[in-house]
Motif scaffolding. Structure first.
Motif, short mmCIF file in Angstrom:
data_model
loop_
_atom_site.label_atom_id
_atom_site.label_comp_id
_atom_site.label_asym_id
_atom_site.label_seq_id
_atom_site.Cartn_x
_atom_site.Cartn_y
_atom_site.Cartn_z
N PRO A 192 0.82 -1.21 0.00
CA PRO A 192 0.00 0.00 0.00
C PRO A 192 0.86 1.26 0.00
O PRO A 192 2.08 1.20 0.20
CB PRO A 192 -0.80 -0.13 1.30
N ASN A 193 0.22 2.40 -0.22
CA ASN A 193 0.93 3.68 -0.13
C ASN A 193 1.53 3.81 1.27
O ASN A 193 0.90 3.47 2.27
CB ASN A 193 -0.03 4.84 -0.40
N GLY A 194 2.76 4.31 1.32
CA GLY A 194 3.42 4.47 2.61
C GLY A 194 4.17 3.24 3.08
O GLY A 194 4.66 3.21 4.22
N SER A 195 4.31 2.24 2.22
CA SER A 195 4.97 1.00 2.64
C SER A 195 6.49 1.04 2.44
O SER A 195 7.19 0.13 2.89
CB SER A 195 4.38 -0.19 1.89
N GLY A 196 7.01 2.05 1.76
CA GLY A 196 8.45 2.17 1.55
C GLY A 196 8.92 1.88 0.14
O GLY A 196 10.12 1.90 -0.14
N LYS A 197 7.97 1.66 -0.78
CA LYS A 197 8.34 1.30 -2.16
C LYS A 197 9.13 2.42 -2.84
O LYS A 197 10.21 2.19 -3.40
CB LYS A 197 7.08 0.98 -2.98
N THR A 198 8.60 3.63 -2.81
CA THR A 198 9.25 4.75 -3.49
C THR A 198 10.59 5.08 -2.83
O THR A 198 11.57 5.41 -3.52
CB THR A 198 8.33 5.98 -3.51
N THR A 199 10.65 5.00 -1.52
CA THR A 199 11.91 5.25 -0.81
C THR A 199 12.99 4.30 -1.29
O THR A 199 14.13 4.70 -1.58
CB THR A 199 11.70 5.09 0.70
N PHE A 200 12.65 3.02 -1.38
CA PHE A 200 13.63 2.03 -1.86
C PHE A 200 14.08 2.36 -3.28
O PHE A 200 15.28 2.33 -3.59
CB PHE A 200 13.01 0.63 -1.81
N MET A 201 13.13 2.68 -4.16
CA MET A 201 13.49 2.94 -5.55
C MET A 201 14.36 4.19 -5.68
O MET A 201 15.28 4.21 -6.50
CB MET A 201 12.20 3.08 -6.38
N ARG A 202 14.07 5.20 -4.91
CA ARG A 202 14.87 6.43 -4.97
C ARG A 202 16.29 6.18 -4.47
O ARG A 202 17.24 6.76 -4.99
CB ARG A 202 14.19 7.55 -4.18
N MET A 203 16.44 5.33 -3.47
CA MET A 203 17.80 5.00 -3.01
C MET A 203 18.53 4.19 -4.07
O MET A 203 19.71 4.42 -4.34
CB MET A 203 17.73 4.24 -1.69
N LEU A 204 17.84 3.24 -4.70
CA LEU A 204 18.47 2.42 -5.73
C LEU A 204 18.84 3.27 -6.95
O LEU A 204 19.85 3.00 -7.61
CB LEU A 204 17.52 1.30 -6.14
N ALA A 205 18.06 4.31 -7.22
CA ALA A 205 18.34 5.21 -8.34
C ALA A 205 19.34 6.30 -7.99
O ALA A 205 19.55 7.22 -8.79
CB ALA A 205 17.04 5.84 -8.84
N THR A 206 19.94 6.22 -6.80
CA THR A 206 20.97 7.14 -6.30
C THR A 206 20.44 8.54 -6.05
O THR A 206 21.22 9.50 -5.99
CB THR A 206 22.20 7.23 -7.25
N LEU A 207 19.14 8.69 -5.86
CA LEU A 207 18.55 10.01 -5.61
C LEU A 207 18.33 10.28 -4.13
O LEU A 207 17.99 11.40 -3.76
CB LEU A 207 17.21 10.12 -6.35
N LEU A 208 18.50 9.27 -3.30
CA LEU A 208 18.26 9.39 -1.87
C LEU A 208 19.35 8.62 -1.14
O LEU A 208 19.64 7.48 -1.47
CB LEU A 208 16.88 8.84 -1.53
#
Length: 299
Positions: free
Chosen positions: A39-55
């Motif tokens: 669901p929204n807020g589960s950490g999906k986007t956070t993980f992807m942004r770290m993998l994409a070197t943006l976070l």
């Protein structure tokens, strides 16, 4: 295309104020389509942004073909294409002009090489009939396909796409799923979604996330195997529904006159004669989430 491997080693993210977006994660991802489901807020986007070197990760790291996303960012970026959920386009440009401009930003300086790249991704994204159309005139689904085409311009070995079918109508959703399934044939595609059908149609493997915690990692078949023998269908009077919802995970409710046909996950059904059925991916996903909620006391 060279096989690519991603190793995630204790990757986590905690924001200022102590808010944990992603708890330490361990993953090993190889060629194919890998889905982040939750669901929204589960950490999906956070993980992807770290993998994409943006976070920047708080702890741990991820290695993309041995390259550290925290310390070798430029080298990692040369391997990947990234499409966030919200991305900018230039409405007055045509599809072809938009892609040519993005190819130039992607350091494809030679005009002939740029044209070849633009032609290739237009064909991949099935945008040939729209190459002269202005971006501002495109439907939501065509804009999404254009975004994927942009991400493919540099022929990335790793394609990261956040919520690719969110807000699309059923026809466009099917088109995007088909495109992603095809793209996973010769590269790693990582997509995030809260739509179970997206995973079922495209993914070779998945991870289920809830409140930043990994609940399951593996293939779709291994997830279904966990739920096999625990999915039931039966008919019951409507007045029994409330009581039964307290005991079982409901994955389907259908009205049959004055009775209800229900689909539930549990060890057995006592309230009505029930027949076992093969689990769907949605059954298995809802079961995993319900077990986690119970373990957390309904958190």
């Amino acid at each position: 295309m060279i096989a690519l491997r991603i190793e995630v080693k204790g990757l986590s993210k905690t924001y200022e104020g102590g808010v944990t977006a992603l708890k330490p994660m361990q993953l090993d991802i190889a060629d194919g389509v890998f889905a982040l489901l939750g669901p929204n807020g589960s950490g999906k986007t956070t993980f992807m942004r770290m993998l994409a070197t943006l976070l920047e990760p708080t702890e741990g790291t991820a290695l993309v073909n041995g390259l550290d996303v925290g310390h070798e960012r430029q080298a990692v970026r040369r391997l990947l294409g990234y499409l966030p959920q919200d991305f900018g386009l230039y409405p007055t440009l045509t599809v072809e002009e938009q892609l040519d401009y993005m190819a130039l930003l992607g350091e494809i300086a030679d005009r002939a090489a740029r044209q070849a790249a633009v032609d290739r991704v237009i064909e991949q994204a099935n945008l040939g009939s729209f190459r002269k159309r202005r971006v501002g005139e495109l439907s939501g689904g065509m804009r999404q396909r254009l975004g994927i085409a942009q991400a493919l311009l540099t022929e990335p070995q790793l394609l990261i796409i956040d919520e690719p079918t969110s807000g699309l109508d059923p026809e466009e959703r099917i088109r995007i799923r088909s495109l992603l399934a095809e793209l996973g044939g010769d590269r790693v595609v990582i997509l995030s979604t809260h739509i179970v059908a997206d995973v079922e149609a495209t993914a070779d493997a998945l991870v289920i996330l809830r409140l930043g915690e990994v609940l399951f990692t593996g293939t779709i078949e291994s997830l279904l195997a966990r739920t096999r023998g625990r999915v039931w269908v039966c008919e019951t009077p409507r007045e029994n529904l409330h009581q039964m919802k307290e005991r079982y995970v409901f994955t389907g409710v259908y009205r049959l006159g004055d009775r209800m046909r229900i689909r539930v996950v549990g060890e057995g059904v006592e309230e009505c004669p029930a027949e076992p059925v093969e689990p769907s991916l949605e059954d298995a996903y809802l079961d995993v989430m319900a077990l986690a909620e119970r373990a957390a006391g309904g958190a």
